[in-house]
Design a protein around this motif. Structure first.
Motif, PDB file in Angstrom:
ATOM      1  N   ALA A  70       0.815  -1.217   0.000  1.00  0.00           N
ATOM      2  CA  ALA A  70       0.000   0.000   0.000  1.00  0.00           C
ATOM      3  C   ALA A  70       0.845   1.263   0.000  1.00  0.00           C
ATOM      4  CB  ALA A  70      -0.932  -0.007   1.209  1.00  0.00           C
ATOM      5  N   GLY A  71       2.062   1.192   0.562  1.00  0.00           N
ATOM      6  CA  GLY A  71       2.940   2.359   0.609  1.00  0.00           C
ATOM      7  C   GLY A  71       2.662   3.274   1.773  1.00  0.00           C
ATOM      8  N   SER A  72       1.705   2.918   2.623  1.00  0.00           N
ATOM      9  CA  SER A  72       1.430   3.719   3.812  1.00  0.00           C
ATOM     10  C   SER A  72       0.637   2.885   4.803  1.00  0.00           C
ATOM     11  CB  SER A  72       0.663   4.999   3.473  1.00  0.00           C
ATOM     12  OG  SER A  72      -0.709   4.746   3.298  1.00  0.00           O
ATOM     13  N   VAL A  73       0.781   3.236   6.089  1.00  0.00           N
ATOM     14  CA  VAL A  73       0.045   2.517   7.120  1.00  0.00           C
ATOM     15  C   VAL A  73      -1.448   2.808   7.005  1.00  0.00           C
ATOM     16  CG1 VAL A  73      -0.276   2.274   9.615  1.00  0.00           C
ATOM     17  CG2 VAL A  73       2.040   2.476   8.666  1.00  0.00           C
ATOM     18  N   THR A  74      -1.796   4.043   6.668  1.00  0.00           N
ATOM     19  CA  THR A  74      -3.206   4.425   6.573  1.00  0.00           C
ATOM     20  C   THR A  74      -3.923   3.630   5.481  1.00  0.00           C
ATOM     21  OG1 THR A  74      -2.693   6.651   7.351  1.00  0.00           O
ATOM     22  CG2 THR A  74      -4.795   6.334   6.203  1.00  0.00           C
ATOM     23  N   LYS A  75      -3.310   3.556   4.295  1.00  0.00           N
ATOM     24  CA  LYS A  75      -3.927   2.805   3.198  1.00  0.00           C
ATOM     25  C   LYS A  75      -4.007   1.313   3.523  1.00  0.00           C
ATOM     26  CE  LYS A  75      -2.490   5.987  -0.483  1.00  0.00           C
ATOM     27  NZ  LYS A  75      -1.662   6.150  -1.699  1.00  0.00           N
ATOM     28  N   ALA A  76      -2.943   0.778   4.162  1.00  0.00           N
ATOM     29  CA  ALA A  76      -2.938  -0.636   4.521  1.00  0.00           C
ATOM     30  C   ALA A  76      -4.061  -0.942   5.517  1.00  0.00           C
ATOM     31  CB  ALA A  76      -1.586  -1.035   5.096  1.00  0.00           C
ATOM     32  N   ALA A  77      -4.279  -0.009   6.478  1.00  0.00           N
ATOM     33  CA  ALA A  77      -5.337  -0.208   7.466  1.00  0.00           C
ATOM     34  C   ALA A  77      -6.698  -0.275   6.784  1.00  0.00           C
ATOM     35  CB  ALA A  77      -5.301   0.923   8.492  1.00  0.00           C
ATOM     36  N   THR A  78      -6.921   0.600   5.801  1.00  0.00           N
ATOM     37  CA  THR A  78      -8.187   0.581   5.074  1.00  0.00           C
ATOM     38  C   THR A  78      -8.386  -0.746   4.344  1.00  0.00           C
ATOM     39  OG1 THR A  78      -8.111   2.983   4.786  1.00  0.00           O
ATOM     40  CG2 THR A  78      -9.541   1.735   3.297  1.00  0.00           C
ATOM     41  N   GLN A  79      -7.325  -1.220   3.690  1.00  0.00           N
ATOM     42  CA  GLN A  79      -7.417  -2.472   2.939  1.00  0.00           C
ATOM     43  C   GLN A  79      -7.649  -3.674   3.848  1.00  0.00           C
ATOM     44  OE1 GLN A  79      -3.828  -2.662   0.612  1.00  0.00           O
ATOM     45  NE2 GLN A  79      -4.387  -0.907  -0.680  1.00  0.00           N
ATOM     46  N   LEU A  80      -7.071  -3.619   5.058  1.00  0.00           N
ATOM     47  CA  LEU A  80      -7.202  -4.741   5.988  1.00  0.00           C
ATOM     48  C   LEU A  80      -8.456  -4.646   6.852  1.00  0.00           C
ATOM     49  CD1 LEU A  80      -3.474  -4.998   7.163  1.00  0.00           C
ATOM     50  CD2 LEU A  80      -4.676  -6.582   5.641  1.00  0.00           C
ATOM     51  N   GLY A  81      -9.164  -3.522   6.745  1.00  0.00           N
ATOM     52  CA  GLY A  81     -10.370  -3.334   7.537  1.00  0.00           C
ATOM     53  C   GLY A  81     -10.077  -3.063   8.997  1.00  0.00           C
ATOM     54  N   LEU A  82      -8.950  -2.390   9.279  1.00  0.00           N
ATOM     55  CA  LEU A  82      -8.547  -2.073  10.645  1.00  0.00           C
ATOM     56  C   LEU A  82      -8.510  -0.564  10.844  1.00  0.00           C
ATOM     57  CD1 LEU A  82      -5.549  -4.576  10.998  1.00  0.00           C
ATOM     58  CD2 LEU A  82      -7.858  -4.872  11.913  1.00  0.00           C
ATOM     59  N   ALA A  83      -8.618  -0.161  12.074  1.00  0.00           N
ATOM     60  CA  ALA A  83      -8.400   1.255  12.380  1.00  0.00           C
ATOM     61  C   ALA A  83      -6.904   1.547  12.283  1.00  0.00           C
ATOM     62  CB  ALA A  83      -8.917   1.573  13.774  1.00  0.00           C
ATOM     63  N   GLN A  84      -6.569   2.776  11.814  1.00  0.00           N
ATOM     64  CA  GLN A  84      -5.152   3.104  11.615  1.00  0.00           C
ATOM     65  C   GLN A  84      -4.346   3.013  12.916  1.00  0.00           C
ATOM     66  OE1 GLN A  84      -3.481   6.213  12.522  1.00  0.00           O
ATOM     67  NE2 GLN A  84      -1.534   5.488  11.638  1.00  0.00           N
ATOM     68  N   PRO A  85      -4.861   3.496  14.059  1.00  0.00           N
ATOM     69  CA  PRO A  85      -4.087   3.364  15.303  1.00  0.00           C
ATOM     70  C   PRO A  85      -3.844   1.906  15.685  1.00  0.00           C
ATOM     71  CG  PRO A  85      -5.784   5.041  15.541  1.00  0.00           C
ATOM     72  CD  PRO A  85      -6.074   4.330  14.259  1.00  0.00           C
ATOM     73  N   SER A  86      -4.835   1.049  15.457  1.00  0.00           N
ATOM     74  CA  SER A  86      -4.678  -0.368  15.783  1.00  0.00           C
ATOM     75  C   SER A  86      -3.590  -1.008  14.937  1.00  0.00           C
ATOM     76  CB  SER A  86      -5.996  -1.102  15.572  1.00  0.00           C
ATOM     77  OG  SER A  86      -5.833  -2.485  15.750  1.00  0.00           O
ATOM     78  N   LEU A  87      -3.573  -0.678  13.636  1.00  0.00           N
ATOM     79  CA  LEU A  87      -2.538  -1.244  12.765  1.00  0.00           C
ATOM     80  C   LEU A  87      -1.165  -0.718  13.148  1.00  0.00           C
ATOM     81  CD1 LEU A  87      -1.767  -3.012  10.399  1.00  0.00           C
ATOM     82  CD2 LEU A  87      -2.235  -1.093   8.862  1.00  0.00           C
ATOM     83  N   THR A  88      -1.084   0.570  13.498  1.00  0.00           N
ATOM     84  CA  THR A  88       0.201   1.152  13.912  1.00  0.00           C
ATOM     85  C   THR A  88       0.733   0.436  15.155  1.00  0.00           C
ATOM     86  OG1 THR A  88      -0.382   3.306  12.979  1.00  0.00           O
ATOM     87  CG2 THR A  88       1.355   3.276  14.659  1.00  0.00           C
ATOM     88  N   ALA A  89      -0.165   0.160  16.109  1.00  0.00           N
ATOM     89  CA  ALA A  89       0.248  -0.527  17.333  1.00  0.00           C
ATOM     90  C   ALA A  89       0.732  -1.942  17.021  1.00  0.00           C
ATOM     91  CB  ALA A  89      -0.920  -0.553  18.312  1.00  0.00           C
ATOM     92  N   GLN A  90       0.027  -2.640  16.137  1.00  0.00           N
ATOM     93  CA  GLN A  90       0.449  -3.990  15.782  1.00  0.00           C
ATOM     94  C   GLN A  90       1.800  -3.978  15.084  1.00  0.00           C
ATOM     95  OE1 GLN A  90      -2.339  -6.899  14.202  1.00  0.00           O
ATOM     96  NE2 GLN A  90      -4.036  -5.455  14.531  1.00  0.00           N
ATOM     97  N   LEU A  91       2.001  -3.008  14.207  1.00  0.00           N
ATOM     98  CA  LEU A  91       3.265  -2.912  13.481  1.00  0.00           C
ATOM     99  C   LEU A  91       4.427  -2.670  14.442  1.00  0.00           C
ATOM    100  CD1 LEU A  91       4.662  -2.960  10.751  1.00  0.00           C
ATOM    101  CD2 LEU A  91       4.145  -0.519  10.511  1.00  0.00           C
ATOM    102  N   LYS A  92       4.205  -1.831  15.459  1.00  0.00           N
ATOM    103  CA  LYS A  92       5.249  -1.589  16.450  1.00  0.00           C
ATOM    104  C   LYS A  92       5.590  -2.862  17.217  1.00  0.00           C
ATOM    105  CE  LYS A  92       4.397   3.351  17.148  1.00  0.00           C
ATOM    106  NZ  LYS A  92       3.943   4.407  18.090  1.00  0.00           N
ATOM    107  N   ARG A  93       4.580  -3.661  17.559  1.00  0.00           N
ATOM    108  CA  ARG A  93       4.853  -4.915  18.260  1.00  0.00           C
ATOM    109  C   ARG A  93       5.645  -5.880  17.368  1.00  0.00           C
ATOM    110  NH1 ARG A  93      -0.442  -4.028  20.298  1.00  0.00           N
ATOM    111  NH2 ARG A  93      -1.375  -5.409  18.740  1.00  0.00           N
TER     112      ARG A  93
END
Length: 319
Positions: free
Chosen positions: A17-40
């Motif tokens: 996707a080239g960005s966390v925001t776009k990836a979150a949309t594609q995965l059906g996740l909230a952007q903060p939730s995806l950011t937290a998972q990526l950090k883990r």
């Protein structure tokens, strides 16, 4: 935290996707939730996987390493899942039925029954005049089963490594033109046909020698033998140039009559064989059952043979 396949899917999604925001949309996740998972995930792997700024997210060298492995692992796991589903839906875990057969009445009905009973298991066929060739292919793992015929009580090929099951036993009958002088008889003596030319399909067993010996005991030597394909045999009979030897299950056309030979001096056994140590051996009992059912159907299509069996019950399908 242990690394899981879903984590690799997240890394791949962010990279594609080239960005966390776009990836979150594609995965059906909230952007903060995806950011937290990526950090883990990054903490588990020991470093940053992406350089992130207002222009998007670009893989770091560590991120490129993880992505390279993910692009191998994720398709491999998907393929494993698909193969497992196919395996679970095949019969006895066998990827397919590969059946070789010489000319006979069983193969078509067997394929019909298998495709109905096991619709998720592919069926393929191969034909040959040579039972030895088919047996060699089964022994080499190129076929799973062989449907062959043997003359009388002659042993089948490769009995040391193959298991053979008798499907049925037929007398050998004779095909005549409908207007042949003997066509109206209930049965005929072989010597009644001493002056005829003969047509027979080829094979690599002892049938030719057995036929010659039977003719000799009947007091004659066949004057002409045409060993050729079934279509040519039938043509020669239809135009009155020969009579043909045939299995009693042969399906007649309007121009032909099938005649029993008195005393049934020639006999043909139908056999199903498989390699004793093969995976396909698991399915052999079921396949043998279907083969016998297909053979019984072939008998039922021949009224002349069905009538003959009433007085000769030792022939026909084996229980």
């Amino acid at each position: 935290m242990d690394l899981e396949l879903r984590h690799l899917k997240i890394v791949r999604a962010v990279a594609e996707a080239g960005s966390v925001t776009k990836a979150a949309t594609q995965l059906g996740l909230a952007q903060p939730s995806l950011t937290a998972q990526l950090k883990r995930i990054e903490r588990t792997l020991g470093g940053a996987l992406f350089e992130r700024d207002r222009n998007g997210a670009r893989p770091t060298p560590l991120g490129e390493l993880v992505l390279t492995r993910a692009r191998v692992l994720l398709p491999a796991v998907r393929e494993l899942q698909e193969d497992a589903v196919r395996f679970a839906n095949t019969y006895e875990g066998i990827p397919g039925f590969r059946i070789g057969a010489t000319h006979g009445p069983i193969l078509g009905g067997l394929v019909e029954r298998l495709t109905v009973a096991h619709p998720n298991t592919p069926v393929s066929t191969r034909t040959s005049w040579s039972s030895r060739e088919l047996t060699t292919m089964v022994s080499a793992g190129r076929l799973d089963f062989a449907l062959i015929g043997t003359c009388g009580d002659a042993p089948p090929p490769a009995a040391d490594i193959m298991t053979w099951s008798v499907v049925g036993a037929d007398p050998v009958f004779v095909l005549l033109r409908k207007d042949h002088p003997m066509a109206g008889e209930k049965e005929l003596e072989l010597s009644d046909l001493a002056d005829e030319a003969w047509a027979v399909a080829p094979g690599d067993g002892c049938f030719a020698d057995c036929f010659a010996g039977t003719c000799a005991r009947a007091g004659f030597v066949p004057k002409t033998m045409y060993e050729t394909d079934v279509g040519t045999c039938l043509h020669l009979v239809k135009v009155g140039k020969a009579v043909a030897l045939c299995q009693a299950t042969f399906e007649l056309t309007a121009e032909l009559v099938m005649m029993p030979i008195a005393g049934a001096p020639l006999r043909w056994r139908h056999l199903l064989g498989w390699h004793s140590d093969s995976i396909a051996a698991r399915a052999a009992p079921s396949l043998a059952h279907h083969a016998r059912e297909a053979y019984a159907d072939a008998i039922g299509r021949s009224s002349r043979y069905t009538d003959w069996l009433v007085a000769n019950p030792e022939y026909g399908a084996v229980p």
